[in-house]
Design an enzyme around this catalytic site. Structure first.
Site, PDB file in Angstrom:
ATOM      1  N   HIS B 164      -0.417   3.026   2.084  1.00 24.16           N
ATOM      2  CA  HIS B 164      -0.095   4.444   1.952  1.00 24.16           C
ATOM      3  C   HIS B 164      -0.064   4.784   0.479  1.00 24.16           C
ATOM      4  O   HIS B 164       0.582   4.097  -0.301  1.00 24.16           O
ATOM      5  CB  HIS B 164       1.281   4.745   2.563  1.00 24.16           C
ATOM      6  CG  HIS B 164       1.269   4.711   4.050  1.00 24.16           C
ATOM      7  ND1 HIS B 164       0.630   5.660   4.800  1.00 24.16           N
ATOM      8  CD2 HIS B 164       1.808   3.839   4.927  1.00 24.16           C
ATOM      9  CE1 HIS B 164       0.781   5.370   6.081  1.00 24.16           C
ATOM     10  NE2 HIS B 164       1.483   4.271   6.184  1.00 24.16           N
ATOM     11  N   CYS B 206      -4.629   7.420   1.197  1.00 27.38           N
ATOM     12  CA  CYS B 206      -4.688   8.854   0.955  1.00 27.38           C
ATOM     13  C   CYS B 206      -4.758   9.080  -0.554  1.00 27.38           C
ATOM     14  O   CYS B 206      -4.089   8.380  -1.307  1.00 27.38           O
ATOM     15  CB  CYS B 206      -3.415   9.541   1.459  1.00 27.38           C
ATOM     16  SG  CYS B 206      -3.152   9.316   3.217  1.00 27.38           S
TER      17      CYS B 206
END
EC number: 2.6.1.-
Lengths: 636, 277
Positions: B164, B206
């Site tokens: 992440h 991301c």
């Protein structure tokens, strides 16, 4: 300088508040009620959403196909139960063991405070049966519970059958990271409470239960299931628990997403979800559902076995299968799949559910109002009390100041200098005497009201046998009638108070009593609102106008009628009528009275069996407060 | 997204460029440059593959890393030259309905866990400090050989990271972060210590492009799965297992790499162009 720290501006603000006191009070009250009714409308209500990342979406494959097995289990259970008259413990143990669970039993017994009318039992004893499915590769540190409460009249055999079939299916899967406990309790909620107390090793309600032989770790979530037939047209979900506690909203969101996935019809408070939220009809229906939820939460009644789990901070829901006259019916497989999906997602949890809201109101199953948006409604109502307190305090202060000033002027005119006035004021002046009398006239009503409240709390259960001996009534009725008798006797109080404080009280000391009563009411309502918003709001909405308007002068019969109509008992009666009205089953007055008496008995019973707090709150807190206002009204 | 730069022989700066079809001139210039890459004469290959997320719902990050590991091993880099860091154990998680497997395709077509996985840094050993120590070589002397990046100035290194991330950082294990500046400094230390010849940096998180914004060392090619402000999407939802199995970018990388055999003629441009899907 800031508004409140600048003395000049502060005085101006205080003067403004005091001058506009009455209009501000009315405005605040109206604002509170309007805000509450506007809660179901779009800006204040939001769509629900899953907050817990670990639970994610409904991406699971449900493979439950045990519909026939569930039905056969249910038939067997019903047959054995009819034969034995109580819970067929041996059959349950055998079946759970054959399905592959570790089976344990727990016996419990308790003495009810008075035999309740419906069952006419005084001593309740039973046996709970539970089976534990151990997680194959995890350490048994956490668990989930699927519970089916069985009572004498609600046999719930279909739910037992479904539970056993689900247990058989779950036993064949290897992806469980938490243990699953399948619990069947006897005597409905009494058994659930006994099991929970033994599981958490506490004794809150005085039930005698044998200790549990098998445990499974901290319970993360629980689902209670009640099915009365083997096909359902809809599933009704109950969230309100004991003392108005609510489960974490994520559990409800989980249930709702699985119902949507399986195409099951779900209802909240027995009402279907309105589809047209952009227009006005949806929110109007939402207002009805919201009012129903507020009434249910205010009653503090555990509306299902889940309500008792909430006290131990175990998030829980009750699912009830409703079989109405709709065309489309779902069988046990559909319900089983929804449950399987829910348990599979709960299995993914790493921590207790904590990401979503714990305090909320539900205008619909997919809409909620969070605490930050509904609290202002109660805030406005309590503001009325605050304004009244400030004006009463000022009046009192001014009154006592002018009284002291008068006295000083008299002494000065009589030629006594300030030093001698100071000396003589230390010895026996009239001022402390009047103050003493004023204090006595304050303390006496307080003590007597609190004593009546205590009598209301203690007498009905203590004196039930005496009452049953002297009057031809059953014990349950005796309790209720004693309650009503003590309540009505309190209305005759003002005369007795004046009998105690025989000296003529000064003219203004009713104001001191009103001030004390207002502060008492405000404190109590604030504390209640923080823990159980619905109860606090309802009591505030009914009691605040009476409290604010009470004074000895003015039209006494009218004020007396208003005060009686807004007393706690009348609020309860009105709430019952409103609840039935909202459920589209309006009551006639006679039926309503009977329901009211039953509700009184149930309130006392629940306080003793589950520790519900509505009865002691009303008897020991709000009723004495209301009596103080009654005293103020009848001040001579 | 591609980041290439050559400015003459000096190899002095390194910048992230967006590869859009601006003009054939620019495109062909970059294509030529990309073709020149990885032809400058290296003698050994290394791979450092890092998965930084734990918990069951981050199954896909472990699957990403293991699929790159599998491809890299199949295409010729031995375990002794691969440093594999996995922050959690998905294969033996009690929630895994197929224990001892990690799948990358739904319907369980491809088990990337296999029989011969060698995980060098496992579970709580995957920290920012350990990662930077591996890269820079500042490792305590008691560390076993399998946990070291023993590269020299003729090594080409693949560094793959997934987890992440956000704008300028990558989250390690829910408790710490590595920033793009730290990473750039670590690569500069590697350059100064002559620990690599050319570096291929692939990141699948991301806002992954933010991680290569600060690189200032030469000979680094960086690919990221998303621009700053974009999210990387997960792919392959599998109801039987109950989680997403892969991330989209790595899924296509895996598909690409599965088709490579000793006779194939594909080159770096083809790898670069799969991210334009």
């Amino acid at each position: 300088m800031g508004l409140l720290s600048d003395p000049v501006r502060r005085r101006a603000l205080a003067r403004l508040v005091l001058r506009l006191n009455a209009p501000l009070c009315v405005l605040s009250y109206v604002a509170g009620i309007t805000w509450f009714l506007a809660l179901a409308f779009p800006p204040l209500t939001q769509r629900t959403y899953m907050s817990e990342n670990a639970m994610g979406s409904t991406m699971v494959e449900e493979q439950f196909v045990g519909g026939d097995r569930a039905r056969s289990f249910a038939r067997d259970f019903a047959a054995h139960r009819r034969k034995s008259g109580a819970l067929p413990v041996a059959w349950l143990e055998r079946t759970m063991r054959s399905v592959g669970l570790e089976v344990y039993t727990q016996s419990f017994s308790r003495k009810l405070p008075f035999p309740d009318e419906t069952h006419e039992r005084y001593m309740v004893s039973g046996i709970n049966v539970y089976g534990i499915l151990r997680a194959p590769r995890a350490a048994s540190t956490e668990s989930l519970v699927l519970t089916v409460p069985c009572g004498p009249e609600s046999t719930n055999s279909q739910a037992v059958g479904l539970m056993l079939a689900l247990a058989a299916h779950f036993r064949g899967q290897i992806y469980w990271a938490k243990d699953i406990i399948f619990l069947v309790t006897e005597h409905d909620l009494l058994g659930s409470e006994a099991w929970l107390e033994a599981y958490h090793d506490v004794n809150v309600t005085g039930v005698q239960s044998s200790p549990l032989q098998g445990r499974a770790g901290a319970i993360q979530a629980a689902v209670a299931l009640e099915l009365s037939s083997d096909v359902v047209t809809s599933l009704d979900v109950a969230v309100e628990g004991l003392n108005g506690q609510l489960p974490n909203l994520d559990l409800l969101n989980l249930f709702q997403t699985f119902c949507q996935k399986g195409g099951l019809l779900c209802t909240l408070q027995g009402k279907l979800q309105p589809q047209d939220w952009p227009s006005v009809d949806g929110p109007l229906q939402g207002v009805q559902t919201l009012l129903l939820m507020v009434l249910q939460q205010a009653s503090g009644h555990p509306h299902g076995a889940h309500g008792l789990f909430l006290r131990y901070r175990v998030e829980a829901l009750t699912l009830r299968g409703i079989n109405s006259f709709r065309q489309y019916k779902y069988d046990l497989v559909a319900v089983g799949k929804a449950l399987e999906g829910m348990f599979r997602k709960l299995n993914h949890l790493l921590e207790r559910l904590h990401q979503s809201f714990f305090f909320y109101l539900l205008p619909a199953l997919s809409r909620f109002v969070s605490i930050g948006l509904y609290m202002p409604a109660a805030g406005f109502l309590l503001l009325v009390l605050g304004l009244k307190i400030s004006s009463a305090a000022r009046c009192l202060f001014v009154a006592s100041l002018s009284h002291a000033l008068e006295l000083w002027m008299q002494l000065h005119e009589a030629g006594v200098g300030p030093e001698q006035a100071g000396r003589t004021s230390g010895s026996s002046p009239p001022l402390p005497a009047t103050q003493r009398v004023g204090l006595a006239s304050l303390v006496a009503p307080l003590l007597i009201s609190q004593a009546v409240g205590l009598a209301l709390y203690v007498l009905p259960v203590l004196g039930q046998h005496v009452a049953a001996q002297h009057f031809p009534v059953a014990e349950a009725e005796a309790v209720v009638l004693t309650l009503l008798a003590v309540y009505a006797a309190g209305l005759a109080l003002p005369h007795s108070t004046h009998w105690v404080a025989s000296t003529q009280a000064p003219d203004r000391s009713w104001m001191a009593l009103k001030l004390v009563a207002l502060i008492y009411l405000a404190l109590q309502l604030a504390c209640i609102t923080l823990t159980n918003f619905s109860l606090g709001f309802l009591l505030a909405a009914t009691m605040v106008p009476g409290a604010a308007l009470t004074k000895p002068s003015g039209p006494r019969p009218l004020c007396a009628a208003l005060l009686v109509l807004t007393s706690p008992a009348a609020t309860l009666l009105g709430g019952l009528f409103l609840w039935q009205q909202l459920q589209e089953a309006p009551l006639s007055p006679a039926e309503g009275w009977r329901l009211f008496l039953a509700a009184l008995a149930q309130g006392v019973l629940e306080h003793h069996t589950y520790g519900a707090l509505l009865f002691p709150l009303l008897a020991l807190g709000l009723y004495p407060c209301w009596l103080l206002f009654w005293n103020v009204l009848f001040w001579k | 997204m591609v980041d290439t730069c050559f400015l003459g022989r000096g190899f002095t700066t390194l910048v992230g460029l967006l590869l859009l079809p601006f003009g054939s001139l620019a495109a062909s210039q970059i294509e030529d440059q990309a073709e020149q890459f990885f032809r400058s004469g290296h003698t050994n290959n290394w791979a450092v593959l890092v998965c930084t997320s734990r918990f069951w719902f981050n199954y896909r990050h472990v699957a990403n890393t293991l699929s790159v590991y599998r491809s890299v091993k199949r295409l010729g880099i031995p375990d002794s030259h691969i440093v594999l860091m996995l922050a959690d154990d998905m294969a033996c998680n009690p929630r895994n309905p197929k224990p001892a497997t990690v799948f990358s395709h739904k319907n369980m077509e491809l088990n990337v866990y296999g029989d011969d996985v060698e995980v060098d840094y496992r579970s709580y050993e995957v920290t920012v400090e350990n990662f930077l120590r591996v890269l820079t070589g500042r490792i305590p002397s008691s560390t076993p050989r399998s946990k070291r990046l023993l590269s020299d100035d003729r090594s080409n290194i693949l560094i793959y990271m997934t987890g992440h991330g956000g704008n300028g950082f990558l989250k390690f294990q829910d408790s710490e972060e590595i920033t793009n500046i730290e990473l750039a400094d670590a690569f500069e230390q590697m350059w100064q210590k002559r620990r690599y010849n050319e570096l291929l940096f692939i990141i699948d998180t991301c806002q992954g492009a933010s991680m290569y914004e600060r690189f200032y060392s030469p000979n680094i090619m960086a690919l990221a799965s998303s621009q700053v402000g974009e999210d990387s999407l997960s792919h392959q939802p599998d109801p039987a297992i109950g989680v997403h199995l892969m991330d989209r970018y790595t899924f296509y990388v895996l598909e690409f790499l599965e088709e490579i055999n000793p006779a194939s003629q594909t080159n770096m441009n083809d790898l670069v162009s799969i991210c334009l899907i």
